[in-house]
Write a protein that holds these residues in place. Structure first.
Motif, short mmCIF file in Angstrom:
data_model
loop_
_atom_site.label_atom_id
_atom_site.label_comp_id
_atom_site.label_asym_id
_atom_site.label_seq_id
_atom_site.Cartn_x
_atom_site.Cartn_y
_atom_site.Cartn_z
N HIS A 67 -1.24 2.90 -4.21
CA HIS A 67 0.04 2.27 -3.88
C HIS A 67 -0.03 0.74 -4.06
O HIS A 67 1.02 0.09 -4.19
CB HIS A 67 0.44 2.58 -2.43
CG HIS A 67 0.72 4.03 -2.19
ND1 HIS A 67 -0.28 4.94 -1.90
CD2 HIS A 67 1.89 4.73 -2.19
CE1 HIS A 67 0.26 6.15 -1.72
NE2 HIS A 67 1.57 6.04 -1.89
N ARG A 127 -3.85 4.58 5.33
CA ARG A 127 -3.99 5.68 4.38
C ARG A 127 -5.46 5.89 3.99
O ARG A 127 -5.95 7.01 3.93
CB ARG A 127 -3.15 5.40 3.13
CG ARG A 127 -1.66 5.63 3.30
CD ARG A 127 -0.95 5.63 1.95
NE ARG A 127 -1.03 4.34 1.31
CZ ARG A 127 -0.09 3.39 1.40
NH1 ARG A 127 1.00 3.61 2.13
NH2 ARG A 127 -0.21 2.24 0.77
N ALA A 154 -1.82 0.63 3.76
CA ALA A 154 -2.93 1.00 2.89
C ALA A 154 -4.20 1.24 3.69
O ALA A 154 -4.96 2.18 3.42
CB ALA A 154 -3.16 -0.10 1.84
N GLU A 173 2.40 -3.50 3.77
CA GLU A 173 1.77 -2.65 2.78
C GLU A 173 0.26 -2.62 2.94
O GLU A 173 -0.38 -1.59 2.76
CB GLU A 173 2.14 -3.12 1.36
CG GLU A 173 3.58 -2.82 0.97
CD GLU A 173 3.89 -1.33 1.00
OE1 GLU A 173 3.02 -0.53 0.60
OE2 GLU A 173 4.98 -0.97 1.46
N ASP A 196 -6.57 2.09 -2.94
CA ASP A 196 -5.24 2.65 -2.69
C ASP A 196 -4.35 2.52 -3.93
O ASP A 196 -4.01 1.39 -4.33
CB ASP A 196 -4.59 1.92 -1.51
CG ASP A 196 -3.35 2.64 -1.00
OD1 ASP A 196 -2.80 3.49 -1.74
OD2 ASP A 196 -2.91 2.37 0.12
#
Length: 335
Positions: free
Chosen positions: A57, A306, A303, A299, A55
């Protein structure tokens, strides 16, 4: 204690690891329970490691360090518990002096690296909360690589003296190590020579790997607490505090058990208590790390969503790549 050298003592070539206490049935139950924990540890840390890698991010300093922590927590129980499991299945509890030395060194490498890395993670949180405007410049990619390299280099170099001094001692019996792996305090009890020097070196090593990082972390969190209290927004305070709480819980678990094991007086050493403490930071703490970080970290949850969504979309796309646009329209009309 130095035994009488006039006795006809034979130097040992292998040790017998006593392993976990209890009768065989209880041992099988306990070993099965710890095997389950070991599997959860591997899967949890591997999941976090892969998420951070996949990921974009999460390609920031905080998760870069967390990825290295997950890697250590994969190797940690593998260096101690996995040989125990193999020896139990093979019904062979002996280990050569060389094998014991290698296991001790690998354990000390991973433990030292984690000690330094947890201090580095505290520094990262300190900069992020206390100096937010300078965070990007201070925690550059080059600096993050340098700090993790320092952690691993310290782990590889600092245990050399402890390992060399430990295995330069003569061992002439008894051959039974009352432990489930070759941890230094348990091994030194079998030495038939003066162990004062190695214990002194161990205390000095603990100063650099345990006390100094602990002191640094305490002062860092004192500054962090002051900075959080100055945040006017309640939501901002909660977010800043939540990013630190996970790391702080890991620090308390790991440093607390390690300090108890390696810095307590000899009179406080007990084989059974030492085993329990070793289980805490060898097996339980590596399992708890991914749980602590994933449950309290939004987060990580985002993640995971996602990455799984992206993989699902790719699978659907690949599954229907052989269909033309007209074919897809006909299927939709039929539905």
């Amino acid at each position: 204690m130095v035994p009488n050298r006039n006795n006809s003592q034979t130097l040992l070539t292998e040790f017998i690891l006593l392993g976990l206490p209890g009768d065989p049935k209880l041992q099988r139950f306990v070993l099965g329970f710890f095997t389950l924990i070991y599997i959860i540890t591997l899967l949890g840390n591997l999941l976090i490691f892969c998420l951070i890698h996949l990921d974009p991010h999460l390609h920031i300093p905080m998760y870069y360090f967390l990825g290295h922590l997950s890697l250590i927590d994969i190797c940690y129980p593998s260096s101690t518990f996995l040989p125990l499991l193999v020896s139990f299945v093979a019904q062979r509890r002996t280990i050569s002096l060389t094998g014991c030395a290698v296991q001790m060194y690998m354990f000390l490498v991973l433990a030292t690296t984690e000690c330094i890395l947890l201090a580095v993670m505290a520094y990262d949180r300190h900069v992020a909360i206390c100096l937010p405007l300078h965070y990007t410049m201070t925690m550059s990619n080059r600096k993050c690589v340098a700090l993790t390299s320092l952690s691993w280099a310290s782990g590889l170099v600092l245990p050399i003296a402890h390992t060399v001094l430990t295995w330069r001692l003569p061992y002439c019996g008894p051959s039974v190590i009352d432990h489930f792996f070759c941890e230094m305090p348990a091994v030194l009890q079998l030495a038939c020579a003066d162990t004062y020097l190695i214990k002194l070196v161990t205390q000095v090593g603990c100063l650099f790997t345990l006390l100094m990082p602990t002191t640094f972390i305490i002062f860092s969190y004192m500054d962090i607490l002051v900075a959080i209290l100055k945040i006017s927004s309640a939501k901002g305070r909660e977010k800043a505090f939540s990013t630190c709480l996970s790391h702080l819980m890991v620090v308390v678990l790991f440093y607390g058990s390690a300090i108890y094991m390696y810095m307590k007086p000899n009179s406080f050493h007990s084989p059974q208590k030492d085993k329990i403490i070793s289980i805490l930071y060898n097996i339980l703490t590596p399992m708890l790390n991914p749980i602590i970080y994933s449950l309290r970290n939004m987060e990580i949850k985002k993640a995971l969503k996602r990455v799984t969504t992206k993989r699902y979309e790719e699978q659907v796309e690949n599954a229907f790549c052989w269909l033309s646009a007209d074919d897809i329209l006909r299927i939709v009309e039929m539905m």
